[in-house]
Design a protein around this motif. Structure first.
Motif: not given
Length: 284
Positions: A6-7, A49-52, A56-59, A85-86
């Motif tokens: 994740t990045e 948040c990025y998965l590949k 996938v999630s934000i804040v 991921l959260g």
């Protein structure tokens, strides 16, 4: 624990547009033109948040001044929940606001999780909504907020928010923007209240809105909602303000959903009896 590949990236203004789309899918009804004001508030305060390479999630974790911050937009995509991921992006937000008093508006089902992170419930909020049936009043105390009075409004707002937020307010009340309008009440050269109405995905949103007296608040609400007569309007009010609840019910607005204002750190002790609506649940 989140997957290793994740990045977390800082989102630009285009990224905020995606965050607003996600908020709309959650039923939060964001404004049509919120992104420029949000970005101006803190260009480094929005995270994805990025998965590949897939988001996938934000804040959001917006810094105000040197001692206050506000968390919003905390969403994990439904397809990726339960994988940490959260939590991955939450930790980044908390790090971004480390050392500050942090506020957030929590949906009911998540409040217990925020308590685990050190947040304390201070008061409950309620979104009221309904069809605007009021007529915009003709009153010499009412003024459209333009560039001339804007600095005074920004100074006045400091009484009702835990920190200065000039960059945000300059864009939030942007004169001549067809999607939003700021209105103030001035008596004997003194500002007695102000508010903003803006176009949302569904109807219009009123906020922030602050007034020195219930009578001034009533005048201000009619001026704001009257400019959207015949349209749906929402207002997000603190439930401890009985005058705000009475105002919403007087004009046949109905409760829609509840949140709770929570703080980690010192409670700013805002004068809730004079606050009739917050700017947004995302930025406080």
């Amino acid at each position: 624990m989140a997957p290793l590949d994740t990045e977390v990236r800082v989102e630009d203004e285009d990224g905020i547009l995606t965050m607003l789309d996600w908020a709309a899918e959650e039923g939060w009804n964001p404004g049509e033109d919120d992104a420029p004001a949000y970005f101006a508030a803190d260009p480094g305060g929005y995270f994805g948040c990025y998965l590949k390479s897939q988001l996938v999630s934000i804040v959001s974790a917006v810094q105000y001044g040197k001692s206050y911050g506000f968390i919003g937009f905390f969403i994990c995509h439904p397809e990726f929940r339960g994988q940490g991921l959260g939590t991955r992006i939450w930790d980044v937000a908390m790090q971004h606001l480390q050392g500050r008093t942090i506020g957030l508006d929590a949906v009911v089902e998540q409040q217990h999780n925020y308590v685990k992170s050190g947040f304390k419930l201070v008061h409950e909020n309620m979104r009221y909504g309904g069809l605007s049936t009021v007529t915009m009043p003709i009153d010499p105390r009412i003024s459209i907020i333009g560039k001339g009075i804007l600095p005074s409004i920004i100074e006045y707002d400091r009484n009702y928010f835990p920190a200065e937020r000039p960059a945000f307010l300059e864009r939030w009340m942007e004169p001549l923007n067809p999607l939003r309008r700021g209105i103030c009440v001035v008596e004997d050269g003194t500002i007695r209240g102000y508010g903003v109405i803006r176009a949302a995905r569904d109807g219009y949103r009123i906020g922030p809105m602050a007034a020195e007296t219930p009578e001034t608040a009533d005048l201000l609400f009619r001026a704001l909602a009257g400019s959207a007569r015949g349209q749906m309007v929402n207002i997000d009010l603190p439930l401890p303000n009985d005058f705000a609840v009475e105002l919403a019910e007087r004009y046949e607005l109905s409760p829609m959903f509840a949140t709770a204002r929570m703080y980690k750190g010192q409670d700013p002790n805002l004068p809730l009896h004079k606050i009739y609506s917050f700017a947004s649940y995302e930025l406080g």
